[in-house]
Design an enzyme around this catalytic site. Structure first.
Site, PDB file in Angstrom:
ATOM      1  N   SER A  17      -5.848   5.589   1.741  1.00 47.60           N
ATOM      2  CA  SER A  17      -5.644   4.746   2.778  1.00 47.60           C
ATOM      3  C   SER A  17      -7.887   4.777   3.178  1.00 47.60           C
ATOM      4  CB  SER A  17      -5.559   4.756   3.939  1.00 47.60           C
ATOM      5  OG  SER A  17      -6.130   4.234   4.491  1.00 47.60           O
ATOM      6  N   TYR A  30      -0.895  10.299   9.925  1.00 45.20           N
ATOM      7  CA  TYR A  30      -1.479   9.085   8.849  1.00 45.20           C
ATOM      8  C   TYR A  30      -2.993   9.566   8.123  1.00 45.20           C
ATOM      9  CZ  TYR A  30      -1.574   4.805   6.203  1.00 45.20           C
ATOM     10  OH  TYR A  30      -1.618   4.433   4.859  1.00 45.20           O
ATOM     11  N   ALA A  32      -4.660  12.478   8.658  1.00 46.91           N
ATOM     12  CA  ALA A  32      -4.495  13.718   8.162  1.00 46.91           C
ATOM     13  C   ALA A  32      -3.103  13.411   6.283  1.00 46.91           C
ATOM     14  CB  ALA A  32      -4.067  14.874   8.640  1.00 46.91           C
ATOM     15  N   LYS A  34      -4.078  10.984   4.637  1.00 44.64           N
ATOM     16  CA  LYS A  34      -4.532   9.892   3.311  1.00 44.64           C
ATOM     17  C   LYS A  34      -5.846  11.376   3.037  1.00 44.64           C
ATOM     18  CE  LYS A  34      -1.257   6.911   3.026  1.00 44.64           C
ATOM     19  NZ  LYS A  34      -0.631   6.508   1.787  1.00 44.64           N
ATOM     20  N   VAL A  65      -3.691  -4.223   4.366  1.00 49.58           N
ATOM     21  CA  VAL A  65      -3.116  -4.925   3.253  1.00 49.58           C
ATOM     22  C   VAL A  65      -1.584  -5.857   4.635  1.00 49.58           C
ATOM     23  CG1 VAL A  65      -1.556  -5.231   0.960  1.00 49.58           C
ATOM     24  CG2 VAL A  65      -3.689  -3.140   1.599  1.00 49.58           C
ATOM     25  N   THR A  67       1.499  -6.612   3.984  1.00 48.78           N
ATOM     26  CA  THR A  67       3.228  -5.219   4.030  1.00 48.78           C
ATOM     27  C   THR A  67       3.050  -5.204   5.422  1.00 48.78           C
ATOM     28  OG1 THR A  67       2.696  -3.257   3.698  1.00 48.78           O
ATOM     29  CG2 THR A  67       1.718  -4.099   1.596  1.00 48.78           C
TER      30      THR A  67
HETATM   31  N1  LIG Z   1      -0.201  -1.748   3.666  1.00 45.72           N
HETATM   32  C1  LIG Z   1      -1.070  -1.388   4.653  1.00 45.72           C
HETATM   33  O1  LIG Z   1      -2.081  -1.376   5.452  1.00 45.72           O
HETATM   34  C2  LIG Z   1      -1.791  -0.273   3.333  1.00 45.72           C
HETATM   35  C3  LIG Z   1      -0.854   0.720   2.933  1.00 45.72           C
HETATM   36  N2  LIG Z   1      -1.302   2.143   2.170  1.00 45.72           N
HETATM   37  C4  LIG Z   1      -0.195   2.960   1.475  1.00 45.72           C
HETATM   38  O2  LIG Z   1       0.281   2.027   0.509  1.00 45.72           O
HETATM   39  C5  LIG Z   1       1.670   2.783   0.375  1.00 45.72           C
HETATM   40  C6  LIG Z   1       2.952   1.054   0.259  1.00 45.72           C
HETATM   41  O3  LIG Z   1       2.359   0.905   1.576  1.00 45.72           O
HETATM   42  P1  LIG Z   1       3.260  -0.390   1.424  1.00 45.72           P
HETATM   43  O4  LIG Z   1       3.575  -0.801   1.319  1.00 45.72           O
HETATM   44  O5  LIG Z   1       2.369  -1.459   2.714  1.00 45.72           O
HETATM   45  O6  LIG Z   1       4.484   0.132   2.534  1.00 45.72           O
HETATM   46  P2  LIG Z   1       5.651  -0.988   3.148  1.00 45.72           P
HETATM   47  O7  LIG Z   1       6.393   0.297   3.689  1.00 45.72           O
HETATM   48  O8  LIG Z   1       5.509  -2.277   2.900  1.00 45.72           O
HETATM   49  O9  LIG Z   1       6.435  -0.689   1.776  1.00 45.72           O
HETATM   50  C7  LIG Z   1       6.709   1.137   1.192  1.00 45.72           C
HETATM   51  C8  LIG Z   1       8.023   0.367   0.201  1.00 45.72           C
HETATM   52  O10 LIG Z   1       8.176   1.924  -0.459  1.00 45.72           O
HETATM   53  C9  LIG Z   1       9.747   2.049  -0.378  1.00 45.72           C
HETATM   54  N3  LIG Z   1       9.757   3.535  -0.082  1.00 45.72           N
HETATM   55  C10 LIG Z   1       9.658   4.118   0.956  1.00 45.72           C
HETATM   56  N4  LIG Z   1       9.783   5.851   0.741  1.00 45.72           N
HETATM   57  C11 LIG Z   1      10.309   5.433  -0.619  1.00 45.72           C
HETATM   58  C12 LIG Z   1      11.179   6.402  -1.539  1.00 45.72           C
HETATM   59  N5  LIG Z   1      10.964   7.986  -1.044  1.00 45.72           N
HETATM   60  N6  LIG Z   1      11.248   6.205  -3.203  1.00 45.72           N
HETATM   61  C13 LIG Z   1      10.921   4.723  -3.395  1.00 45.72           C
HETATM   62  N7  LIG Z   1      10.573   3.668  -2.946  1.00 45.72           N
HETATM   63  C14 LIG Z   1      10.957   4.257  -1.177  1.00 45.72           C
HETATM   64  C15 LIG Z   1      10.176   1.477   1.036  1.00 45.72           C
HETATM   65  O11 LIG Z   1      11.725   1.164   1.064  1.00 45.72           O
HETATM   66  C16 LIG Z   1       9.407   0.326   0.979  1.00 45.72           C
HETATM   67  O12 LIG Z   1       9.765  -0.559   0.215  1.00 45.72           O
HETATM   68  C17 LIG Z   1       1.922   3.865   1.590  1.00 45.72           C
HETATM   69  O13 LIG Z   1       1.812   5.146   1.037  1.00 45.72           O
HETATM   70  C18 LIG Z   1       0.813   3.589   2.376  1.00 45.72           C
HETATM   71  O14 LIG Z   1       0.374   4.065   3.047  1.00 45.72           O
HETATM   72  C19 LIG Z   1      -2.965   2.121   2.660  1.00 45.72           C
HETATM   73  C20 LIG Z   1      -3.720   1.950   2.834  1.00 45.72           C
HETATM   74  C21 LIG Z   1      -3.525  -0.111   3.446  1.00 45.72           C
HETATM   75  C1  LIG Z   2      -0.617   0.148  10.742  1.00 44.03           C
HETATM   76  C2  LIG Z   2      -1.324  -0.054   9.981  1.00 44.03           C
HETATM   77  C3  LIG Z   2      -1.377   1.241   8.591  1.00 44.03           C
HETATM   78  C4  LIG Z   2      -1.685   2.087   8.012  1.00 44.03           C
HETATM   79  C5  LIG Z   2      -2.876   0.424   7.013  1.00 44.03           C
HETATM   80  C6  LIG Z   2      -3.827   1.410   6.207  1.00 44.03           C
HETATM   81  O1  LIG Z   2      -3.436   2.601   5.510  1.00 44.03           O
HETATM   82  C7  LIG Z   2      -4.277   2.139   7.546  1.00 44.03           C
HETATM   83  C8  LIG Z   2      -6.479   1.784   7.597  1.00 44.03           C
HETATM   84  C9  LIG Z   2      -6.748   2.224   8.791  1.00 44.03           C
HETATM   85  C10 LIG Z   2      -7.998   1.844   8.631  1.00 44.03           C
HETATM   86  C11 LIG Z   2      -8.439   1.550   8.756  1.00 44.03           C
HETATM   87  C12 LIG Z   2      -9.776   0.870   8.221  1.00 44.03           C
HETATM   88  C13 LIG Z   2     -10.846  -0.843   7.406  1.00 44.03           C
HETATM   89  C14 LIG Z   2     -12.271  -0.456   7.325  1.00 44.03           C
HETATM   90  C15 LIG Z   2     -13.052  -1.204   6.512  1.00 44.03           C
HETATM   91  O2  LIG Z   2     -12.463  -2.504   6.093  1.00 44.03           O
HETATM   92  C16 LIG Z   2     -14.100  -1.316   6.741  1.00 44.03           C
HETATM   93  O3  LIG Z   2     -15.435  -2.344   6.078  1.00 44.03           O
HETATM   94  C17 LIG Z   2     -15.343  -0.852   7.280  1.00 44.03           C
HETATM   95  C18 LIG Z   2     -17.077  -0.992   7.006  1.00 44.03           C
HETATM   96  C19 LIG Z   2     -17.432   0.589   6.439  1.00 44.03           C
HETATM   97  C20 LIG Z   2     -16.252   1.598   5.592  1.00 44.03           C
HETATM   98  C21 LIG Z   2     -17.468   1.941   4.099  1.00 44.03           C
HETATM   99  C22 LIG Z   2     -16.484   1.041   3.154  1.00 44.03           C
HETATM  100  O4  LIG Z   2     -16.888   0.273   3.513  1.00 44.03           O
HETATM  101  O5  LIG Z   2     -17.536   1.334   1.947  1.00 44.03           O
END
Ligand SMILES: NC(=O)C1=CN([C@@H]2O[C@H](COP(=O)(O)OP(=O)(O)OC[C@H]3O[C@@H](n4cnc5c(N)ncnc54)[C@H](O)[C@@H]3O)[C@@H](O)[C@H]2O)C=CC1
Ligand SMILES: CC/C=C\C[C@H](O)/C=C/C=C\C=C\C=C\C(=O)[C@@H](O)C/C=C\CCC(=O)O
Length: 165
Positions: A17, A30, A32, A34, A65, A67
């Protein structure tokens, strides 16, 4: 999968992430995990290359994202003592924007199709789309300094500006 175990090789994509590259103060555990995904990926990619596993290991760092995970900040049992700070995350979401899952799928396909990628840390953000962390120049330290000092929107502009050669 590893050729060392009789496999045909392949590609592994770990999901980190942007929180793994920029500290999320309201989500220290979280963050840590990632950061760990990034370190593990880069170490294993180097191991795979040296041991000729035939396996490319890369990681993706999406920003926010659209979700169900985004709704987890509304539940105190998920946030613990940081529940009071959930508005700060909401502000980051509003400043940085929220990607659609298709943007992550595009990144996934790029990693699968580009066989030169091994140990890559792909970033996917609203402002810059798909780009990669550059560990050669210490850019990460520069970004964290800027991002931690300023309002996210200003930080985005300053960081983008500093990237222009
Ligand atoms: N949505 C976001 O903003 C971001 C998400 N991520 C990462 O992306 C990954 C997916 O996240 P999302 O899809 O957004 O989360 P989400 O919570 O919307 O979906 C996760 C899915 O995984 C399933 N799941 C959970 N444990 C499981 C297991 N042991 N086996 C199979 N399926 C399982 C859940 O039932 C759920 O459908 C996570 O690692 C999250 O940290 C990273 C950056 C941004
Ligand atoms: C509640 C949501 C939980 C998890 C979602 C996700 O894993 C958490 C994201 C945390 C931080 C996101 C930061 C986003 C940063 C940006 O979009 C960048 O545009 C910030 C500016 C510079 C970064 C340098 C670069 O883009 O190269």
């Amino acid at each position: 999968m590893s050729r060392a175990c009789g496999g045909n090789g392949g590609v592994i994509i770990n999901v980190s992430s942007m929180a793994g590259l920029m500290p999320a103060p309201q989500q220290p555990v979280y963050t840590a995990t990632k950061c760990g995904v990034i370190g593990f990926t880069r170490a294993m990619a180097e191991t795979s290359k040296r041991e000729n596993y035939g396996v490319r290991i890369n990681t993706m760092c999406p920003a926010f994202v659209n979700t169900p995970i985004l709704k987890t900040i509304d539940e105190e049992e998920n946030m613990g003592k940081y529940f009071k700070d959930r508005d700060a995350i909401r502000k980051m979401m509003s400043n940085f924007g929220i990607l659609e899952p298709a943007a992550v799928a595009d990144g996934l396909m790029k990693i699968i199709e580009d066989e030169t990628l091994n140990g890559a840390v792909m970033k996917i953000t609203k402002t810059k789309g798909i780009h990669f962390e550059d560990y050669a120049t210490g850019y990460l330290q520069e970004v964290q300094e800027v991002v931690m000092r300023k309002d996210p929107e200003e930080a985005n502009e300053e960081v983008t500006e500093s990237r222009k050669c």
